[in-house]
Every structure is written in structure tokens, then in C-alpha cells.
Design a protein around this motif. Sequence first.
Motif, PDB file in Angstrom:
ATOM      1  N   ILE A  38     -78.062  54.766-141.716  1.00  0.00           N
ATOM      2  CA  ILE A  38     -79.325  54.844-140.968  1.00  0.00           C
ATOM      3  C   ILE A  38     -79.231  56.029-140.015  1.00  0.00           C
ATOM      4  N   TRP A  55     -86.874  51.645-139.477  1.00  0.00           N
ATOM      5  CA  TRP A  55     -86.569  50.677-140.520  1.00  0.00           C
ATOM      6  C   TRP A  55     -87.240  49.332-140.247  1.00  0.00           C
ATOM      7  N   ILE A  62     -84.834  49.696-135.767  1.00  0.00           N
ATOM      8  CA  ILE A  62     -84.791  48.715-136.856  1.00  0.00           C
ATOM      9  C   ILE A  62     -85.489  47.455-136.367  1.00  0.00           C
ATOM     10  N   HIS A  81     -88.489  53.267-143.676  1.00  0.00           N
ATOM     11  CA  HIS A  81     -87.514  52.660-144.574  1.00  0.00           C
ATOM     12  C   HIS A  81     -87.557  51.146-144.467  1.00  0.00           C
ATOM     13  N   SER A 115     -82.585  48.174-150.360  1.00  0.00           N
ATOM     14  CA  SER A 115     -82.870  49.009-149.201  1.00  0.00           C
ATOM     15  C   SER A 115     -83.183  50.428-149.621  1.00  0.00           C
TER      16      SER A 115
END
Lengths: 241, 316
Positions: free
Chosen positions: A24, A30, A186, A201, A213
Motif C-alpha cells: 500500500i 483503500w 484504508i 483500491h 485485492s
Amino acid sequence: MIEIQGLSLKMDEQLLLSNFSLRIEKGQFWAILGKNGAGKTTLLHTLAGLQAYSQGSITIDRFELKSLEYLSRAQLVSLLPQVQESSLDCSVQQAVSYGRYAWHKNTTPNLEIITQALGDMELTSLAKKSIMALSGGELRKVELATILAQDSDVMLLDEPLNHLDLAFRYKLMQILKELSQKKAIIMVTHDIQYVQQYCSHIIMFCGESKVFSGKIKDVLTEKNLTKMLGTELPKSLLKNT
Amino acid sequence: MKKASVILFLLLALTLCIIFALLSGSQRIPLSEILFSDKWDDIIFSIRLPRVVNAISVGGLLSLAGLLIQNLVKNPLADPYILGISGASASAQLAIIAAGVVLPFWLFVTIGFVAALLSLGLLLLLSSKRTLNTQNLLLSGVVIAFAYGAIISMILTLSPSASTKSMLFWLMGDLSYSSALIYPLVILVSGSIWVYAYNRELDLLARGEFFALKSGVNVQKINLIILLSTSVFTAVAVSMSGTIGFVGLVVPHLARLLVGNVHALLIPLSALIGAIVLLLADTLARTVVAPVQLPVGVFTAFFGVPVFIYLLRKRT
């Protein structure tokens, strides 16, 4: 920024993740999607360094997560939990200023960042109010402002949209998207429309420790969604892009 | 600035209370006479001053212990006696009184103190596996406290009636045994400074254990420090004066009302208010129906109950 290698996570003998690897970077936003109990929160807490993991390694900014000191960990990673535990009373401004602890353990905290965080979360007029007198949504904004004040390179958010009104949800997603230009964010969520619109993402928990993922357009597909939910939905959740 | 003036005001109030306490008693001493003659020196320095010093130390220690324990278990209704530490000390000391053994005061105090620390060891053994779990700690503490309650009732029932009165005094809290022991005051001052070093961590812990942990606080370490400090403070206080109620419960709330959840101020404020409250209560206890002396615990409860009910109603 974050490098996960061969990570396995268990919860009460149930395998949630096995041999999971992922990179990441800063500038990425994300989303983590999955059914209840799939392991989303466990993964988030593990990345925050608050949950032990037996197999695999996680490095953040080239530091092994397990070996980070309490303060340096909190400078690198912040976490918005799903629910705030019981707390003694304090004012809104105080609660937000606690986010600066990792940076100013023994000095007075940077007021500018705190004022900015209060403003961003529309709390300026409530700054002197007791947190006991707030509504659920306002309390959520205080927790979010605390994370903004912590200003770490990695932000982990567990269902940040909970309790917020519709208008503020859009505002928050806009703020997060801007922040993600220079941070790695995230977030766990169930709101697919926001994920499609704002995230770059995605990590999808599809049951039996199967996890997909990658970029939204590659991973968030009708096929994967059906696999994740374990059932065909009557109407497509995905907007055509 | 406003907050510094609160502390200055309290220091001034404490000084006035000390003068008031030294002058009042079954023998009233006019202020003008102590300045120019030494005929009252005996009463003031060998009888009243030790008692004043003890009231200040015990009041300050109980309030600090209350402030810390309420933070540790995240429960505003907790008081220093909730972990059963005081029960251990009282059981041991009541057994000594019941047996009719007369010990020097310092030995009596030391036995109470050691009993309290042994009980803390037992509590840790029962409630924690490698890590400290505050919920287990609280539950085990409450259960242990019940057991001591039973022991105390048994001692009271079986003891000769001649000693029952002094035992009841001890259970209500009593400063009349005081002889010049300076060490509680030393522990109060050094303990306050020691706890003050962790004031920022205490602020965050009040917001929740998980919150503090994720914000960068070494929660296990700080919790252990809080637990040990609050235990030592309580053990010193109860071994000196029996179980004086309400000071450790109410005073931290008064301090929080004045300055909010800022431990940099709450620590000195709790210690000061606690000292003032207990000193006033004790002065009343020995003067209101003089020459008869009442247990000081009667007065702290007398004022503590209405204040606490008021605070509780204000909260909801």
C-alpha cells in the motif's frame, strides 16, 4: 508505505487470512469490503499494531510494525475504531487535542492543527462543550477530528460513515480523498457507492480466507461481489462506469 | 492564570484551616496568646499539630487514590476502598484491638500497611494472568472486599464488649490515635510529584484504555503504575486512621467540577481539597460535642452524602 508479506490471521481458531501479501502506497485510498465477521476489523487492528499476528510480516515506512515503540507507532498510524468505549468526561477541544499526544508528549500541543481539525469536522462551535452532551453523530465527528489531529501517514478508519448524516458523509469522503494524496488511507465500509466514487483500491473478503485485492476497476466486479455476499442480489449494486 | 489562582486560593484556605484547627478544641486558645507567649506550646505542638499533619496527609492521600482508581476502572462511583485493600488493613488492626494487645502506634500502622499490600498481591494473583485486566481487577476486588467485610463482622461479634467502641471508631475512621508520624506527609508530597509525571497519560486514559493505546500510551505500564500508587496511598491512609469514607469518592469529583479532566491540575487540586476537607471534618469531630470526640468518618459522611447526591443529580 505499508508492506504486508505472508500474513495469516486467526480469530478463535477460525482462519481469516492466510499467506496474504500486499503493498500500500501513499496517495492510495483503500476500501475494505466483506460480510460481517469476515475479518475486516481484525485486519485493521493488526495494521494499527494493536493485535498480535503469528505469521508473516508487516512493515510500515520500512519499520517492522512489531518492533515500533508506542509513540513512533502512533506517529505513523492512526485508527478510528468502530465504537468508542466508555469514557470519563472532557470537553470536545480536549478530546481532539489528545490526538496530538504522540507528537507532543511533554510539550503543549500544536493549536493550529487542532483548530483546523475542529473546523473540518464542523465542531468549532461545540469546542467548549462536554462530550457527554453530544449526539451520536457529533461524537463520531469528535473521534474523526482526533484522527485528523493525529496527522499520521497511515490512517485506518473502521466504518467512518456510521452515525453521520448524508450531507456530512459526502463532505467527509471529499476530505479523505484530498488527504489521501499525501497519505495512505484504508477504510472499512459497507457503502459500495462511496467506494466506487472515491476510493482507488479495494480489499474484498470473500469468505474461507479468500481475499481479492487491487484497483477498484479490476476487483470490484459483479462476479466478485456475488462471491463475497454469497448470494445474487436482485438489482445490481454497481453503477456502470 | 485563572487555574493557577485556584491553587493559590486553596493553599491560602489550607493555611487558614490549619490555624483554625490548632486553636480550636476542648481548650480554646486565643490567637493573640500564641504569638506572645509559649504557655500553649505543649497543647499545640505535641497534641494538635500531629493530628493536623495526619488529617492533611490522610485527606490528601485518600483523594489522590480516589482520583486514580476512578480513572483506572473508568467508573465515577469507584472509591479507594473498592479493591479491598482497606478491608485487609482494617481486619488485621481490628484483630489486634480485639485481642487486647497494646502495640506502639508505629507498629500498629505498619501491620495494617503490610496487610494491605499482601491483599494487593492476592488481588493481582487472582485477577491477572500475565496482563492487567481492569474489569477482572474490579470484580475480584469487590469480591475480596466482601470477604473482609465478613471477617470484620466476625471479629466484632466475637470480641469483648469493652473494646467494641474503639473498634467501631476505627471502622468509621478516626484520627485520634495520631502521634507524630511524618512519613504519610512525605508519601503524599512525593507521591503527588511521582503521579504528576504521568498527567498527560492519565488524561488520555480517562478517554478509554483502547483510545490511549492507539494514541501511543503504554497502557499496561501506566495502569500498573496507577494501581500500585493508588494501593500505596490507600494503604498508608487506612493504616493511619481506619476507613474514613467519602473523601476519596467525593473530592475527585469536586476537583473535576472545578477544572475538568486535566490531570496536571486535578492532581494538586485533589490533594489540596482532600487535605482541607478532612482537616475541617476532624476539627469539627473533636470540637462539636467536646470534650467527647466523634469519629471523623461521621462528619465526612454527613457532608459527603448530600454533596454526592447533588453531584449525581447534576450529572443526569
